[in-house]
Design an enzyme around this catalytic site. Structure first.
Site, mmCIF file in Angstrom:
data_model
loop_
_atom_site.group_PDB
_atom_site.id
_atom_site.type_symbol
_atom_site.label_atom_id
_atom_site.label_comp_id
_atom_site.label_asym_id
_atom_site.label_seq_id
_atom_site.Cartn_x
_atom_site.Cartn_y
_atom_site.Cartn_z
ATOM 1 N N LYS A 43 0.938 -1.169 0.016
ATOM 2 C CA LYS A 43 -0.044 0.335 -0.387
ATOM 3 C C LYS A 43 0.678 0.903 0.094
ATOM 4 O O LYS A 43 1.723 1.666 1.617
ATOM 5 C CB LYS A 43 -1.359 0.193 0.696
ATOM 6 C CG LYS A 43 -2.181 1.372 1.238
ATOM 7 C CD LYS A 43 -3.009 1.120 2.107
ATOM 8 C CE LYS A 43 -4.112 1.954 1.780
ATOM 9 N NZ LYS A 43 -5.243 1.838 1.284
ATOM 10 N N SER A 47 -3.249 6.784 3.900
ATOM 11 C CA SER A 47 -3.398 8.074 5.680
ATOM 12 C C SER A 47 -3.971 7.169 6.722
ATOM 13 O O SER A 47 -4.664 6.322 6.665
ATOM 14 C CB SER A 47 -4.417 8.899 4.353
ATOM 15 O OG SER A 47 -3.928 9.501 3.693
ATOM 16 N N ASP A 60 -4.985 -0.915 7.398
ATOM 17 C CA ASP A 60 -5.114 -1.422 6.310
ATOM 18 C C ASP A 60 -3.119 -1.650 5.846
ATOM 19 O O ASP A 60 -3.741 -3.338 4.831
ATOM 20 C CB ASP A 60 -5.721 -0.692 5.046
ATOM 21 C CG ASP A 60 -6.682 -0.435 5.214
ATOM 22 O OD1 ASP A 60 -7.286 -1.038 6.381
ATOM 23 O OD2 ASP A 60 -7.641 0.736 5.075
ATOM 24 N N GLU A 121 -2.045 -2.052 -2.960
ATOM 25 C CA GLU A 121 -3.255 -1.831 -2.791
ATOM 26 C C GLU A 121 -3.279 0.361 -3.416
ATOM 27 O O GLU A 121 -2.423 0.226 -2.740
ATOM 28 C CB GLU A 121 -3.945 -1.652 -1.756
ATOM 29 C CG GLU A 121 -5.738 -0.365 -1.574
ATOM 30 C CD GLU A 121 -5.810 -1.360 0.043
ATOM 31 O OE1 GLU A 121 -6.773 -0.418 0.167
ATOM 32 O OE2 GLU A 121 -4.894 -1.745 0.582
ATOM 33 N N GLY A 122 -4.000 0.666 -3.893
ATOM 34 C CA GLY A 122 -4.245 2.147 -4.653
ATOM 35 C C GLY A 122 -4.699 2.425 -3.350
ATOM 36 O O GLY A 122 -5.270 2.102 -2.456
ATOM 37 N N VAL A 123 -5.148 4.118 -3.334
ATOM 38 C CA VAL A 123 -6.135 5.113 -2.842
ATOM 39 C C VAL A 123 -7.773 5.907 -3.463
ATOM 40 O O VAL A 123 -7.655 5.598 -4.238
ATOM 41 C CB VAL A 123 -4.914 6.098 -2.362
ATOM 42 C CG1 VAL A 123 -3.727 5.965 -1.975
ATOM 43 C CG2 VAL A 123 -5.783 7.133 -3.470
ATOM 44 N N ASN A 181 -17.549 -7.185 -3.297
ATOM 45 C CA ASN A 181 -17.879 -6.903 -2.087
ATOM 46 C C ASN A 181 -18.945 -6.623 -1.066
ATOM 47 O O ASN A 181 -19.478 -5.387 -1.132
ATOM 48 C CB ASN A 181 -16.710 -6.294 -1.557
ATOM 49 C CG ASN A 181 -16.024 -6.399 0.168
ATOM 50 O OD1 ASN A 181 -16.495 -7.352 0.273
ATOM 51 N ND2 ASN A 181 -15.306 -5.150 0.603
#
Length: 228
Positions: A43, A47, A60, A121-123, A181
Site C-alpha cells: 500500500k 492515510s 490496512d 492497493e491504491g487510494v 464485495n
C-alpha cells in the site's frame, strides 16, 4: 516441469473509499498463495496512521503485510505513512511531505525481488489523486500493472462500477477483472444488482466476497478466483 508463470502483479482500486479494498487485497494474497505463488502486498500511500515504537503504522497496510508470504518490511509495504485520515493530497500537505514515484518504485523493486505476484492497493476510488502532481494512473503506468476493481455492493454500485470501468479504460490502463464485495447487508436486491453488473462489466468477475462483521482474509480467499 518448469515453474508456473504468473502475472507479475495487480493494482487494486475501488469504486469509492470504504468499499473494502484492503480486505479484498489481503484475501487476494491468500488466494494467490493457495495457488502456490509467493505473494506480497503493498500500500504505497496510506492515510490515517497511528504512531508506535517503530514509527507510523496504518491498519490496512499491516493487514497486507500479515497476508504476505514471505513477510516483508513494513517500510517497503507502506513507503508513505500519513498521519491524518484525509485524502492523501491533503494529508501529505499537512505532514509536510511531497509524495514522489521514486521511493515507491524502489520499495516495489525490493518487494518484487521476493515475490512471484505483487498486490498493490491504491487510494480511495480510481479518480482519487495521490498528490498534487500524481494520479493513480501515473503509478499504474510506472509499475506497469493491470488493474482489478473492487465494487462495494451498496446503493449506487451499478453506476459507480460502470463509470469506474470506463475511467480505467479511458486512462489506458489494462483492466483485467473485478470483485464484488457485499459491504451493505441491508442492500435491497443485492443478488439482482450483482447479476446486472456481472452481465455488463467488460471484464470477468473474480469472485464475490460475502459480508462479515469481522472479516478474515484467509477464509474469504475461498470466494475468489484470481486469474493470475
Amino acid at each position: 516441469m518448469p515453474p508456473r508463470a504468473y502475472l507479475p502483479g495487480l493494482f487494486v482500486t475501488g469504486t469509492d473509499t470504504g468499499v473494502g479494498k484492503s480486505v479484498v487485497s489481503a484475501s487476494l494474497l491468500h488466494a494467490i498463495r493457495a495457488l502456490g505463488a509467493r505473494a506480497i502486498g503493498m500500500k504505497p500511500v496510506a492515510s490515517g496512521c497511528e504512531p508506535g515504537a517503530q514509527g507510523w503504522r496504518n491498519e490496512d497496510a499491516l493487514l497486507l503485510q500479515a497476508a504476505s508470504d514471505p513477510t516483508p518490511r513494513y517500510e517497503d509495504v507502506n513507503p508513505y505513512a500519513l498521519p491524518l485520515a484525509l485524502a492523501p493530497e491533503i494529508a501529505a500537505a499537512e505532514a509536510g511531505i511531497e509524495i514522489g514515484l521514486e521511493p515507491i518504485l524502489a520499495a516495489y523493486a525490493r518487494l518484487r525481488a521476493q515475490a512471484d505476484v505483487m498486490v498493490v492497493e491504491g487510494v480511495g476510488g480510481w479518480a482519487a489523486p495521490i498528490d498534487a502532481r500524481l494520479d493513480q494512473i501515473d503509478l499504474v503506468r510506472a509499475l506497469d500493472l493491470p488493474v482489478v476493481l473492487v465494487v462495494g455492493l451498496r446503493l449506487g454500485a451499478i453506476n459507480h462500477a460502470r463509470l469506474s470501468a470506463r475511467a480505467i479504460a479511458a486512462d489506458g490502463a489494462r483492466f483485467i477483472g473485478w470483485i464484488a464485495n457485499d459491504i451493505d447487508p441491508q442492500m435491497a436486491r443485492m443478488d439482482e444488482n450483482f447479476e446486472i453488473l456481472r452481465r455488463r462489466m467488460p471484464v470477468p468477475c473474480w469472485g464475490r466476497v460475502p459480508y462479515s462483521q469481522r472479516p478474515d482474509p484467509a477464509r474469504l480467499a475461498e470466494s475468489l478466483r484470481p486469474q493470475v
